[in-house]
Design a protein around this motif. Structure first.
Motif, PDB file in Angstrom:
ATOM      1  N   UNK A 205       0.812  -1.220   0.000  1.00 55.77           N
ATOM      2  CA  UNK A 205       0.000   0.000   0.000  1.00 55.77           C
ATOM      3  C   UNK A 205       0.842   1.264   0.000  1.00 55.77           C
ATOM      4  N   UNK A 206       2.113   1.133   0.345  1.00 56.23           N
ATOM      5  CA  UNK A 206       2.996   2.291   0.318  1.00 56.23           C
ATOM      6  C   UNK A 206       2.931   3.074   1.621  1.00 56.23           C
ATOM      7  N   UNK A 207       3.399   4.279   1.573  1.00 58.84           N
ATOM      8  CA  UNK A 207       3.467   5.104   2.769  1.00 58.84           C
ATOM      9  C   UNK A 207       4.906   5.475   3.048  1.00 58.84           C
ATOM     10  N   UNK A 208       5.119   6.176   4.124  1.00 57.14           N
ATOM     11  CA  UNK A 208       6.468   6.635   4.441  1.00 57.14           C
ATOM     12  C   UNK A 208       7.412   5.468   4.679  1.00 57.14           C
ATOM     13  N   UNK A 209       6.886   4.418   5.305  1.00 58.72           N
ATOM     14  CA  UNK A 209       7.657   3.189   5.483  1.00 58.72           C
ATOM     15  C   UNK A 209       7.057   2.129   4.573  1.00 58.72           C
ATOM     16  N   UNK A 210       7.825   1.680   3.598  1.00 58.21           N
ATOM     17  CA  UNK A 210       7.319   0.739   2.588  1.00 58.21           C
ATOM     18  C   UNK A 210       8.191  -0.509   2.595  1.00 58.21           C
ATOM     19  N   UNK A 211       7.592  -1.640   2.921  1.00 63.51           N
ATOM     20  CA  UNK A 211       8.343  -2.890   2.959  1.00 63.51           C
ATOM     21  C   UNK A 211       8.326  -3.624   1.622  1.00 63.51           C
ATOM     22  N   UNK A 212       7.792  -3.012   0.595  1.00 68.49           N
ATOM     23  CA  UNK A 212       7.847  -3.585  -0.740  1.00 68.49           C
ATOM     24  C   UNK A 212       6.728  -4.567  -1.020  1.00 68.49           C
ATOM     25  N   UNK A 213       6.692  -5.095  -2.235  1.00 65.35           N
ATOM     26  CA  UNK A 213       5.628  -6.009  -2.629  1.00 65.35           C
ATOM     27  C   UNK A 213       5.834  -7.408  -2.062  1.00 65.35           C
ATOM     28  N   UNK A 214       4.801  -8.208  -2.164  1.00 67.39           N
ATOM     29  CA  UNK A 214       4.947  -9.634  -1.855  1.00 67.39           C
ATOM     30  C   UNK A 214       4.350 -10.434  -3.003  1.00 67.39           C
ATOM     31  N   UNK A 215       4.696 -11.691  -3.062  1.00 68.68           N
ATOM     32  CA  UNK A 215       4.216 -12.547  -4.152  1.00 68.68           C
ATOM     33  C   UNK A 215       3.089 -13.430  -3.644  1.00 68.68           C
ATOM     34  N   UNK A 216       2.149 -13.733  -4.524  1.00 69.37           N
ATOM     35  CA  UNK A 216       1.082 -14.674  -4.207  1.00 69.37           C
ATOM     36  C   UNK A 216       0.893 -15.601  -5.403  1.00 69.37           C
ATOM     37  N   UNK A 217       0.201 -16.690  -5.185  1.00 65.92           N
ATOM     38  CA  UNK A 217      -0.029 -17.648  -6.265  1.00 65.92           C
ATOM     39  C   UNK A 217      -0.782 -16.979  -7.404  1.00 65.92           C
ATOM     40  N   UNK A 218      -0.298 -17.173  -8.610  1.00 69.27           N
ATOM     41  CA  UNK A 218      -0.998 -16.694  -9.806  1.00 69.27           C
ATOM     42  C   UNK A 218      -2.061 -17.733 -10.148  1.00 69.27           C
ATOM     43  N   UNK A 219      -3.294 -17.460  -9.758  1.00 73.39           N
ATOM     44  CA  UNK A 219      -4.355 -18.451  -9.936  1.00 73.39           C
ATOM     45  C   UNK A 219      -4.693 -18.679 -11.405  1.00 73.39           C
ATOM     46  N   UNK A 220      -4.603 -17.656 -12.211  1.00 70.88           N
ATOM     47  CA  UNK A 220      -4.909 -17.807 -13.630  1.00 70.88           C
ATOM     48  C   UNK A 220      -3.918 -18.752 -14.306  1.00 70.88           C
ATOM     49  N   UNK A 221      -2.627 -18.539 -14.070  1.00 67.77           N
ATOM     50  CA  UNK A 221      -1.612 -19.409 -14.665  1.00 67.77           C
ATOM     51  C   UNK A 221      -1.701 -20.818 -14.095  1.00 67.77           C
TER      52      UNK A 221
END
Length: 234
Positions: A205-221
């Protein structure tokens, strides 16, 4: 053709189960190649996944596969826990300093499994001779090997995979396996199991402190891969 989906989350495992995966390889830290999942994650997944077999990756840290005595002790404890918790299998690997399979450590891990099926992970793909290693693994009592034939992608390791398939052990082809190439890899090698870890990035979601993205299962693939692999099978 059987499909194994690797996931490092409870939601991913539940989704893979719902989508029809034959087997789930449960891990943590999938972006780092996968580490041993914690007991809470394993408990939730075993409770909520009712169709797919759940096999547990046993890997104590990132990096290479030559382990210290303390790391081997941790792996032995993790194998015992996974087996006693009700996992359908465990996935392990250990190498000597020269890159060959560490038969002594693997033997200890197999003993700790107490009859629960043991698979060898892609440590075999960094062995100097994956074909020889496949025969060694079979002699040790390992029932299945995840491998790309020593290549980055299974498509590029087809020739070695064909030779590895002569060992008395089940092979699961992995490394860049997706819906568009799964059946082609199987037909070229005679291997009827594939493994994949389809993931997509979820931004923070972002903000002043950003821990970056995370990965999740790609259900479509995942859905497309399972459909392609199961098409015309069984």
């Amino acid at each position: 053709m059987r499909v194994e989906i690797s996931t490092d989350s409870a939601d991913g495992a539940v989704a893979a189960d719902r989508l029809g995966a034959d087997r789930i390889e449960l891990c943590s830290a999938g972006a780092s190649g996968g580490l041993t999942p914690g007991p809470g994650l394993l408990s939730v997944v075993l409770d909520r996944c009712h169709r797919s077999q759940v096999h547990v990756l046993i890997r104590p840290r990132e990096g290479g596969f030559a382990y210290s005595p303390a790391e081997v002790a941790a792996m032995r404890a993790d194998v015992r826990h996974a087996a006693s918790a009700g996992a359908a299998g465990v996935v392990v690997g250990a190498l000597r300093a020269d890159g060959r399979l560490d038969a002594a450590v693997l033997g200890e891990l197999i003993a700790e499994a107490g009859g629960v099926p043991v698979a060898l992970h892609r440590a075999i793909d960094v062995c100097p001779d994956p074909v020889e290693a496949a025969h060694t693994a079979a002699d040790l009592g390992i029932r299945r090997i995840l491998t790309s034939g020593g290549a980055t992608r299974a498509e590029d390791g087809v020739g070695v995979l064909r030779r590895m398939a002569r060992a008395d052990v089940t092979l699961t082809a992995c490394g860049g396996v997706r819906a568009h190439n799964a059946r082609r890899i199987a037909e070229a090698t005679g291997i009827d199991e594939v493994h994949a870890a389809p993931r997509e990035q979820v931004p923070s979601p972002g903000g002043e402190v950003d821990f970056g993205p995370h990965a999740r299962l790609d259900e479509s693939e995942t859905r497309d891969l399972i459909a392609a692999a199961h098409r015309g099978a069984r």
